[in-house]
Design an enzyme around this catalytic site. Structure first.
Site, PDB file in Angstrom:
ATOM      1  N   GLY A 131       0.860  -1.185   0.000  1.00  0.00           N
ATOM      2  CA  GLY A 131       0.000   0.000   0.000  1.00  0.00           C
ATOM      3  C   GLY A 131       0.896   1.235   0.000  1.00  0.00           C
ATOM      4  O   GLY A 131       2.068   1.189  -0.410  1.00  0.00           O
TER       5      GLY A 131
ATOM      6  N   LYS B  25      -2.541   6.208  18.643  1.00  0.00           N
ATOM      7  CA  LYS B  25      -2.594   7.604  18.171  1.00  0.00           C
ATOM      8  C   LYS B  25      -3.635   7.771  17.060  1.00  0.00           C
ATOM      9  O   LYS B  25      -4.142   8.872  16.840  1.00  0.00           O
ATOM     10  CB  LYS B  25      -1.211   8.090  17.743  1.00  0.00           C
TER      11      LYS B  25
END
Ligand SMILES: NC(=O)c1ccc[n+]([C@@H]2O[C@H](COP(=O)([O-])OP(=O)(O)OC[C@H]3O[C@@H](n4cnc5c(N)ncnc54)[C@H](O)[C@@H]3O)[C@@H](O)[C@H]2O)c1
Length: 380
Positions: free
Chosen positions: A40, A234
């Site tokens: 990706g 996060k």
């Protein structure tokens, strides 16, 4: 532990599209071979970084195999063929030329069979299936590193992706996380990353050597879980930051969300793994990644659009429309964390994490991100 790379330049192999690995000659016996599992946006940039170093480092074979989850492009061509023909991942990293020593391979088992250094970098939801396919198929003594941000949640509790890899494939697995927006690293803008390793020794240094370039500064800490949880959690804070942007609340509010989010990241990590070190949160994988993800990053961007639409369009819809095949991690991670919090009776300790999940599942409106009791003290 910052690493410097060796400078001996070797002539690049002129690799041809799709060809088999070159025969191993007697001098090559001790060289490491690298396979990248995933292609990706970040996977392709990671392969580019690594391939620039394998050409320079005598202890590595030049060739880097990159496993591609095969796709047919709108032109009717296979993505793998196009990468090998043009040295460009036209779908996930258009406009960036890759080293000719990267060979795209749609066959997972073939891509890993000769490698003794495995770099895992796919969206986390595909890793369980990938590991199952690789059981018994990898080289003895292989080492792994995971660049994957996310976790698997099972009935017995959360399972970090590095543990999934280690347990299923019976290999050691380090992690690499950091303030690493892939498109910026692709154009060689300076950034930092943190490797998490389990035991001091040669392997952490070898990984650092493989990734380090003058524009990609890698340090290493003895805290796999801390580094990996920073990278995973996060993304949930980035969803909260995107909501605040979509609501046009301004930078004070966003800073508050980031601070509260960092506090929840630290508390959650230490409750799950008491060995997690406070100092890890000050590395690139911690506060560095949190800042970059809350300022840029795909989770923030899609979440901003969600809030601007007043929550009327689902994250799935917006992901499909805005990311063109790239995957959003924050929403699924928030759901997984919510499951852990509910199961362990910790929901009240983590108002930001739980509110993000309740907003993303439309149980609360986007504005709830600043109305919930985010000041409630959490354990430190
Ligand atoms: N993109 C970034 O800037 C960045 C930075 C740091 C870390 N990461 C992390 O790296 C990991 C990989 O992200 P990415 O950006 O390389 O990927 P991506 O989201 O850009 O692309 C999705 C990838 O998944 C593949 N895929 C789709 N369906 C699949 C299936 N069924 N099985 C296996 N693969 C399938 C696609 O072919 C594509 O390669 C994620 O954990 C992400 O959080 C990304």
């Amino acid at each position: 532990m910052s690493q410097t790379i060796k400078s001996q330049q070797q002539p690049p192999l002129e690799l041809q599209a799709g060809r088999e690995c070159p025969a191993v000659n007697s001098n090559d016996g001790h060289k490491s071979r690298v396979a990248v599992i995933g292609s990706g946006n970040w996977g392709t940039v990671a392969a580019k970084l690594i391939a620039s170093n394998t050409l320079k480092l005598p202890s590595f074979h030049d060739e880097v195999r990159m496993w591609v989850f095969e796709e047919t492009l709108p032109t009717g061509e296979k993505l793998t063929d196009v990468i090998n023909k043009t040295n460009e991942n036209v779908k996930y990293l258009p406009g960036i030329k890759l080293g000719k020593n990267i060979v795209a391979d749609p066959d997972l088992e073939n891509a890993v069979k000769d490698a003794n250094m495995l770099v895992f970098v796919t969206p986390h939801q595909f890793m369980e299936g990938i590991c199952k396919r690789l059981v018994g198929k990898i080289k003895e003594g292989a080492e792994a590193i995971s660049l994957i941000k996310g976790m698997e949640v099972k009935t017995e509790g959360p399972c970090m992706i590095s543990s999934l890899i280690s347990n299923q494939l019976m290999i050691n697995c380090c992690v690499l996380m950091g303030a690493n927006i892939a498109n910026d690293i692709a154009v060689e803008k300076l950034s930092e990353a943190t490797i998490g390793y389990r035991e001091k020794g040669e392997i952490a240094e070898k990984w650092a050597q493989l990734f380090s370039t003058p524009y990609f500064m890698v340090s290493a800490v003895e805290d796999v879980e801390g580094v990996e949880l920073c990278g995973t959690l996060k993304n949930v804070v980035a969803i909260a930051a995107g909501l605040v942007d979509g609501l046009e609340m301004g930078n004070n509010t966003k800073a508050a969300i980031m601070r509260i989010g960092l506090r929840e990241m630290k508390t959650f990590s230490k409750l799950l793994f008491p060995s997690v070190k406070d100092s890890t949160f000050f590395e690139s994988c911690g506060v560095g990644d949190l800042i970059t993800t809350c300022l840029g990053g795909r989770n923030r961007k899609v979440s901003e659009a969600f809030a601007r639409n007043g929550g009327r369009r689902s994250f799935d819809d917006l992901e499909a429309e805005m990311l063109q095949g790239q995957k959003l991690q924050g929403v699924s991670t928030a759901r997984d964390i919510y499951g852990v919090l509910r199961h362990r009776g910790w929901l009240e300790l983590f108002p930001l994490f739980s509110t993000v999940h309740e907003i993303s599942t439309c149980r609360l409106p986007p504005s709830a991100i600043v109305k919930y009791n985010l000041q409630k003290p959490v354990l430190t």
